[in-house]
Write an enzyme that holds these catalytic residues in place. Structure first.
Site, PDB file in Angstrom:
ATOM      1  CD  GLU A  37      -0.440  -5.070   6.374  1.00  0.00           C
ATOM      2  OE1 GLU A  37      -0.312  -5.674   5.293  1.00  0.00           O
ATOM      3  OE2 GLU A  37      -0.737  -3.864   6.464  1.00  0.00           O
ATOM      4  CG  HIS A  62      -3.217  -3.243   3.994  1.00  0.00           C
ATOM      5  ND1 HIS A  62      -2.351  -2.527   4.792  1.00  0.00           N
ATOM      6  CD2 HIS A  62      -3.840  -2.342   3.210  1.00  0.00           C
ATOM      7  CE1 HIS A  62      -2.443  -1.244   4.504  1.00  0.00           C
ATOM      8  NE2 HIS A  62      -3.343  -1.097   3.551  1.00  0.00           N
ATOM      9  CB  CYS A 107      -0.977  -0.059   1.157  1.00  0.00           C
ATOM     10  SG  CYS A 107      -2.427   0.952   0.866  1.00  0.00           S
TER      11      CYS A 107
END
Ligand code: GLN
Length: 191
Positions: free
Chosen positions: A170, A168, A79
């Site tokens: 994560e 994302h 991002c």
């Protein structure tokens, strides 16, 4: 395998948790002295690219990290992290590291679609992607491999030792993106 996560702003804690969950070592890069010990890979997290850009300079981290990327340290930008790697930013804003041959468009999905989750193929495998006020890649260079497309827009790319995703990884349980990044690091370590 020891991975440094830029931790001046944004979603660094989630990256550290994900890397550790997958069995690698992660540490925070907050200031210059954090990068005196050797490490094998770098993660540039999501957050606010304009703020990270400013802090990187103020903290004296910009030059040494750019040098490491240019020397071939494997890097994963997600991002805002993807924006930091891009050679060009649509609209004329100055790039940050500019090491990756891509043009990105910031906040590219408009307000209403600012955040969304979808299933798409990443390097040939279906994964869940979470987007938050995400950029997309509007142009790629000749050496850039396109790894994922959503809604006709490029959302993940690789160029040699640089890997970038507009979403994302994560923030989901899927480890596909990290697995690819870890393989890039392992290959480098074995070379
Ligand atoms: N909109 C942010 C930027 O332009 C990126 C958003 C994110 O990293 N979740 O920096």
């Amino acid at each position: 395998m020891r991975i440094g996560v830029l931790a001046v702003q944004g979603a660094f804690a989630e990256h550290i948790a994900a890397v550790e969950r997958l069995g690698a070592e992660a540490f925070e890069i907050r200031q210059l002295r954090d990068i005196t010990e050797p490490f094998d890979g770098l993660i540039l997290p999501g957050g606010e690219s304009t703020v990270m850009k400013k802090l990187l300079r103020e903290l004296g981290l910009f030059e040494p990290l750019k040098e490491k990327i240019e020397q071939g340290m494997p890097v994963l930008g997600t991002c805002a992290g993807m924006i930091l790697l891009a050679r060009e930013i649509d609209g004329g804003e100055l790039p940050c590291f500019g090491t990756m041959d891509i043009t990105v468009k910031r906040n590219a999905y408009g307000r209403q679609l600012g955040s969304f989750v979808c299933e798409e193929q990443f390097a040939g495998k279906d994964i869940t992607m979470r987007f938050i006020r995400a950029p997309y890649v509007s142009e790629t260079g000749r050496n850039t491999e396109i790894l994922a497309v959503h809604d006709g827009k490029i959302v993940a790319v690789r160029q040699d030792d640089q890997l970038a995703a507009a979403f994302h990884p994560e923030l989901t349980d899927d480890s596909t993106v990290y697995e690819l990044f870890f393989r890039m690091i392992e290959k480098k370590l074995a070379a």
